[in-house]
Design a protein around this motif. Structure first.
Motif, PDB file in Angstrom:
ATOM      1  N   ALA A 157     -56.760  -9.628  11.319  1.00  0.00           N
ATOM      2  CA  ALA A 157     -56.962  -9.914   9.895  1.00  0.00           C
ATOM      3  C   ALA A 157     -58.393 -10.359   9.644  1.00  0.00           C
ATOM      4  N   LEU A 158     -58.926 -11.196  10.531  1.00  0.00           N
ATOM      5  CA  LEU A 158     -60.294 -11.671  10.376  1.00  0.00           C
ATOM      6  C   LEU A 158     -61.293 -10.523  10.524  1.00  0.00           C
ATOM      7  N   ALA A 159     -61.021  -9.612  11.439  1.00  0.00           N
ATOM      8  CA  ALA A 159     -61.890  -8.446  11.608  1.00  0.00           C
ATOM      9  C   ALA A 159     -61.897  -7.588  10.337  1.00  0.00           C
ATOM     10  N   PHE A 160     -60.743  -7.428   9.708  1.00  0.00           N
ATOM     11  CA  PHE A 160     -60.676  -6.665   8.454  1.00  0.00           C
ATOM     12  C   PHE A 160     -61.473  -7.366   7.358  1.00  0.00           C
ATOM     13  N   ILE A 161     -61.382  -8.694   7.315  1.00  0.00           N
ATOM     14  CA  ILE A 161     -62.145  -9.459   6.337  1.00  0.00           C
ATOM     15  C   ILE A 161     -63.640  -9.231   6.534  1.00  0.00           C
ATOM     16  N   MET A 162     -64.091  -9.251   7.785  1.00  0.00           N
ATOM     17  CA  MET A 162     -65.511  -9.023   8.070  1.00  0.00           C
ATOM     18  C   MET A 162     -65.923  -7.588   7.717  1.00  0.00           C
ATOM     19  N   PHE A 163     -64.999  -6.641   7.884  1.00  0.00           N
ATOM     20  CA  PHE A 163     -65.267  -5.259   7.485  1.00  0.00           C
ATOM     21  C   PHE A 163     -65.505  -5.186   5.982  1.00  0.00           C
ATOM     22  N   SER A 164     -64.706  -5.920   5.213  1.00  0.00           N
ATOM     23  CA  SER A 164     -64.875  -5.921   3.752  1.00  0.00           C
ATOM     24  C   SER A 164     -66.226  -6.516   3.360  1.00  0.00           C
ATOM     25  N   VAL A 165     -66.700  -7.518   4.099  1.00  0.00           N
ATOM     26  CA  VAL A 165     -68.021  -8.092   3.836  1.00  0.00           C
ATOM     27  C   VAL A 165     -69.108  -7.065   4.149  1.00  0.00           C
ATOM     28  N   GLY A 166     -68.939  -6.327   5.245  1.00  0.00           N
ATOM     29  CA  GLY A 166     -69.921  -5.313   5.630  1.00  0.00           C
ATOM     30  C   GLY A 166     -70.105  -4.237   4.586  1.00  0.00           C
ATOM     31  N   LEU A 167     -69.064  -3.951   3.818  1.00  0.00           N
ATOM     32  CA  LEU A 167     -69.166  -2.931   2.771  1.00  0.00           C
ATOM     33  C   LEU A 167     -70.194  -3.303   1.709  1.00  0.00           C
ATOM     34  N   ALA A 168     -70.447  -4.602   1.543  1.00  0.00           N
ATOM     35  CA  ALA A 168     -71.367  -5.057   0.494  1.00  0.00           C
ATOM     36  C   ALA A 168     -72.777  -5.299   1.019  1.00  0.00           C
ATOM     37  N   LEU A 169     -73.010  -5.037   2.312  1.00  0.00           N
ATOM     38  CA  LEU A 169     -74.304  -5.361   2.919  1.00  0.00           C
ATOM     39  C   LEU A 169     -75.114  -4.109   3.224  1.00  0.00           C
ATOM     40  N   ARG A 170     -76.431  -4.304   3.246  1.00  0.00           N
ATOM     41  CA  ARG A 170     -77.371  -3.254   3.652  1.00  0.00           C
ATOM     42  C   ARG A 170     -78.299  -3.819   4.722  1.00  0.00           C
TER      43      ARG A 170
ATOM     44  N   GLY B  64     -70.727 -22.143  14.022  1.00  0.00           N
ATOM     45  CA  GLY B  64     -70.063 -21.846  12.755  1.00  0.00           C
ATOM     46  C   GLY B  64     -68.881 -20.915  12.933  1.00  0.00           C
ATOM     47  N   GLY B  65     -67.930 -21.003  12.015  1.00  0.00           N
ATOM     48  CA  GLY B  65     -66.752 -20.158  12.077  1.00  0.00           C
ATOM     49  C   GLY B  65     -66.994 -18.788  11.459  1.00  0.00           C
ATOM     50  N   ALA B  66     -66.220 -17.814  11.910  1.00  0.00           N
ATOM     51  CA  ALA B  66     -66.413 -16.435  11.440  1.00  0.00           C
ATOM     52  C   ALA B  66     -66.088 -16.271   9.962  1.00  0.00           C
ATOM     53  N   SER B  67     -65.204 -17.116   9.425  1.00  0.00           N
ATOM     54  CA  SER B  67     -64.810 -16.956   8.018  1.00  0.00           C
ATOM     55  C   SER B  67     -65.906 -17.381   7.049  1.00  0.00           C
ATOM     56  N   SER B  68     -66.971 -18.030   7.543  1.00  0.00           N
ATOM     57  CA  SER B  68     -68.032 -18.484   6.643  1.00  0.00           C
ATOM     58  C   SER B  68     -68.702 -17.311   5.932  1.00  0.00           C
ATOM     59  N   GLY B  69     -68.841 -16.185   6.610  1.00  0.00           N
ATOM     60  CA  GLY B  69     -69.464 -15.017   5.991  1.00  0.00           C
ATOM     61  C   GLY B  69     -68.648 -14.495   4.822  1.00  0.00           C
ATOM     62  N   PHE B  70     -67.332 -14.459   4.979  1.00  0.00           N
ATOM     63  CA  PHE B  70     -66.468 -13.968   3.907  1.00  0.00           C
ATOM     64  C   PHE B  70     -66.490 -14.918   2.718  1.00  0.00           C
ATOM     65  N   LEU B  71     -66.403 -16.224   2.991  1.00  0.00           N
ATOM     66  CA  LEU B  71     -66.402 -17.188   1.890  1.00  0.00           C
ATOM     67  C   LEU B  71     -67.761 -17.237   1.196  1.00  0.00           C
ATOM     68  N   THR B  72     -68.829 -17.039   1.947  1.00  0.00           N
ATOM     69  CA  THR B  72     -70.152 -16.935   1.330  1.00  0.00           C
ATOM     70  C   THR B  72     -70.196 -15.723   0.404  1.00  0.00           C
ATOM     71  N   HIS B  73     -69.632 -14.630   0.850  1.00  0.00           N
ATOM     72  CA  HIS B  73     -69.551 -13.414   0.026  1.00  0.00           C
ATOM     73  C   HIS B  73     -68.754 -13.676  -1.246  1.00  0.00           C
ATOM     74  N   LEU B  74     -67.622 -14.374  -1.136  1.00  0.00           N
ATOM     75  CA  LEU B  74     -66.813 -14.692  -2.310  1.00  0.00           C
ATOM     76  C   LEU B  74     -67.581 -15.573  -3.296  1.00  0.00           C
ATOM     77  N   ALA B  75     -68.446 -16.447  -2.759  1.00  0.00           N
ATOM     78  CA  ALA B  75     -69.203 -17.373  -3.597  1.00  0.00           C
ATOM     79  C   ALA B  75     -70.503 -16.764  -4.112  1.00  0.00           C
TER      80      ALA B  75
ATOM     81  N   THR C  65     -66.440 -10.336  14.484  1.00  0.00           N
ATOM     82  CA  THR C  65     -67.432 -10.476  13.414  1.00  0.00           C
ATOM     83  C   THR C  65     -68.405  -9.307  13.363  1.00  0.00           C
ATOM     84  N   THR C  66     -69.165  -9.112  14.426  1.00  0.00           N
ATOM     85  CA  THR C  66     -70.295  -8.187  14.385  1.00  0.00           C
ATOM     86  C   THR C  66     -69.858  -6.731  14.228  1.00  0.00           C
ATOM     87  N   LEU C  67     -68.956  -6.271  15.069  1.00  0.00           N
ATOM     88  CA  LEU C  67     -68.557  -4.864  15.028  1.00  0.00           C
ATOM     89  C   LEU C  67     -67.910  -4.467  13.694  1.00  0.00           C
ATOM     90  N   PRO C  68     -66.983  -5.271  13.138  1.00  0.00           N
ATOM     91  CA  PRO C  68     -66.425  -4.893  11.827  1.00  0.00           C
ATOM     92  C   PRO C  68     -67.477  -4.860  10.714  1.00  0.00           C
TER      93      PRO C  68
END
Length: 301
Positions: free
Chosen positions: A10-23, A77-88, A149-152
């Motif tokens: 589930a966490l890997a999928f969350i990181m994948f969703s963050v990657g969609l918004a990054l360049r 730091g925890g892996a979920s910080s990237g997703f929550l940063t994205h949400l914020a 984190t990184t691969l997704p």
């Protein structure tokens, strides 16, 4: 399929969703203007342990809870910080960069900080077992950061680059699903450790909340004082407030075989979401208010 498999997936999928918004350019900017990155690293490696020490002394925690909280503070730091940063609407690239670098730095800083703590408090709890900490799972730590984190994130960025039209159509649905997965992770953490959390919530809960709120507030303030962007301040605050509680729990249960040392990390794994979600709410509210104020000003002209 066990929860030990479902949660990382589930966490890997969350990181994948963050990657969609990054360049790629987002990460390039982090290193071109490294001020926030350096503040974030200092916050993770120095600020969090110092505030944790102050909290331990202020609350006069028993040795087992004090060691557990200090071990947690020594974690990256925890892996979920990237997703929550994205949400914020924060700088997700900065948050993810901090997660990776702090995880690598923890290979040196984590054993050093924890051994200092054990030298201070460990005799009354562990005795000679503190020597077991030399078995820090270096490969496991690096592997978890890479796989979860990184691969997704890279996969999401590649999808955006190779199939931009599909990404635009799917991004909102994937983002909503990722949010549901995050909520499921929080609920699963509580359900898995509910007995420990409920039994110790009053004893260590206030200390974990203070640690979370104080480090996030100071981290945000440091970036703001350095005239950094709000997006960077959000990222650094998230990174300092969300620790890798899983590593602290692993050390307590597997390396030291002292379940009582995992209590602070288990409780923090739940309570750290209060500060993080509060920052998400405030950060998302401010742009909305800004847009409303701008619309009113234009209407009065």
């Amino acid at each position: 399929m066990s929860i030990d498999v479902l949660l990382p997936a589930a966490l890997a999928f969350i990181m994948f969703s963050v990657g969609l918004a990054l360049r790629t350019a987002d990460f390039r900017r982090v290193f071109v203007q490294p001020r926030a990155l350096l503040i974030g690293l200092a916050g993770q490696l120095v600020l969090v342990p110092l505030v944790a020490l102050a909290v331990v002394l202020a609350f006069d925690l028993p040795p087992a809870l004090a060691i557990g909280l200090m071990v947690l503070a020594a974690c990256p730091g925890g892996a979920s910080s990237g997703f929550l940063t994205h949400l914020a609407h924060g700088n997700a690239a900065l948050s993810l960069t901090l997660t990776v670098i702090s995880s690598l730095a923890a290979l040196l800083s984590f054993p050093l900080l924890v051994k200092l703590v054990l030298g201070w408090l460990g005799a009354s709890v562990l005795g000679e077992q503190s020597a077991l900490l030399t078995g820090l799972p270096v490969g496991k730590l690096i592997g978890s950061v890479l796989v979860v984190t990184t691969l997704p994130i890279v996969a999401g960025m590649l999808m955006r680059q190779r199939a931009p039209a599909l990404t635009v159509r799917a991004e909102r649905a994937i983002g909503r699903l990722a949010t549901l997965f995050f909520a499921a992770i929080v609920i699963a953490t509580f359900v898995s450790y509910q007995d420990t959390i409920l039994a110790n919530l009053l004893a260590v809960g206030p200390a974990t909340l203070v640690l979370n709120f104080v480090v996030m507030g100071i981290a945000y303030g440091l970036v703001a004082a350095a005239r950094g962007e709000r997006r960077d301040a959000v990222a650094v605050a998230m990174e300092c407030g969300l620790q890798n509680a899983g590593l602290a729990i692993f050390v307590a249960l597997v390396l030291l075989r002292q379940p009582e040392l995992a209590v602070a990390a288990v409780v923090y794994a739940l309570t750290m979401n209060f500060g993080a979600l509060g920052l998400v709410f405030i950060a998302r509210l401010r742009p909305a208010r800004g847009a409303l104020a701008q619309g009113l000003r234009q209407g009065l002209k």
